[in-house]
Design a protein around this motif. Structure first.
Motif, PDB file in Angstrom:
ATOM      1  N   SER A  93       0.853  -1.178   0.000  1.00 36.66           N
ATOM      2  CA  SER A  93       0.000   0.000   0.000  1.00 36.66           C
ATOM      3  C   SER A  93       0.894   1.235   0.000  1.00 36.66           C
ATOM      4  O   SER A  93       1.658   1.457   0.933  1.00 36.66           O
ATOM      5  CB  SER A  93      -0.895  -0.020   1.247  1.00 36.66           C
ATOM      6  N   VAL A  95       0.977   5.149   0.138  1.00 37.40           N
ATOM      7  CA  VAL A  95       0.202   6.329   0.524  1.00 37.40           C
ATOM      8  C   VAL A  95       0.913   7.553  -0.041  1.00 37.40           C
ATOM      9  O   VAL A  95       2.104   7.764   0.220  1.00 37.40           O
ATOM     10  CB  VAL A  95       0.064   6.434   2.064  1.00 37.40           C
ATOM     11  N   THR A 100      -4.184   6.718  -1.965  1.00 35.27           N
ATOM     12  CA  THR A 100      -3.501   5.458  -1.667  1.00 35.27           C
ATOM     13  C   THR A 100      -3.600   4.532  -2.874  1.00 35.27           C
ATOM     14  O   THR A 100      -4.651   4.426  -3.504  1.00 35.27           O
ATOM     15  CB  THR A 100      -4.142   4.795  -0.430  1.00 35.27           C
ATOM     16  N   LYS A 123      -5.179   2.879  -7.931  1.00 36.00           N
ATOM     17  CA  LYS A 123      -5.692   3.805  -6.920  1.00 36.00           C
ATOM     18  C   LYS A 123      -6.881   3.176  -6.192  1.00 36.00           C
ATOM     19  O   LYS A 123      -7.805   2.659  -6.811  1.00 36.00           O
ATOM     20  CB  LYS A 123      -6.104   5.134  -7.557  1.00 36.00           C
TER      21      LYS A 123
END
Length: 127
Positions: A93, A95, A100, A123
Motif C-alpha cells: 500500500s 500512501v 492510496t 488507486k
C-alpha cells in the motif's frame, strides 16, 4: 588458504544487497533511481492513466512524473510471494499526497540477477 576464501565468500554474500528490500525502500521514498537499477530491458508499468511497456529510460521518465504529482508519504509491504521458477512479487500500500495505491511489483531471475518486470499502481477508491 581454503578457510580464508570461505570467510571472504561469506563476507561478500552478506554485503550483497537484497533487491526485494531495496525496491520496498525505494517505493517508500518515491526513489525512481533506486527502482531503475532493477528494471529489466523492458518493464510494464500500470498507472491509473493506462498500461504500457517501456524501456528503462522511458520508465524513469514516466515514474518521475508519477511521483512528482503523487508525493510519497509511506509504503507498507502487505504480502511477499515467489514461484519455484525464479519469480517473486510484492504487494503493498503506497500512501501519497493524491491518495492510496495498491502497488504490485514482480521480479524475475535473469542470469545471476533479479530484474523488475512489472510495476502496478492501482488507486484505491475513497471510503
Amino acid at each position: 588458504m581454503g578457510s580464508l576464501l570461505l570467510i571472504g565468500g561469506l563476507i561478500m554474500s552478506f554485503s550483497v544487497a537484497d533487491p526485494f528490500a531495496n525496491v520496498v525502500t525505494a517505493l517508500g521514498k518515491g526513489n525512481v533511481d533506486g527502482l531503475a537499477q532493477y528494471f529489466d530491458n523492458m518493464i510494464e508499468i500500470n498507472l491509473p492513466t493506462g498500461t504500457n511497456s517501456y524501456s528503462k529510460s522511458q520508465a524513469v521518465v514516466i515514474l518521475k512524473e508519477f511521483f512528482s504529482t503523487n508525493t510519497v508519504k509511506s509504503f507498507k509491504l502487505i504480502h511477499k510471494g515467489s514461484s519455484g521458477e525464479g519469480s517473486s512479487y510484492g504487494i503493498g500500500s503506497l500512501v501519497t499526497s493524491q491518495g492510496t495505491y495498491r502497488t504490485t511489483f514482480s521480479f524475475h531471475q535473469k542470469g545471476n540477477n533479479f530484474v523488475l518486470q512489472e510495476l502496478r499502481f492501482e488507486k484505491k477508491k475513497s471510503e
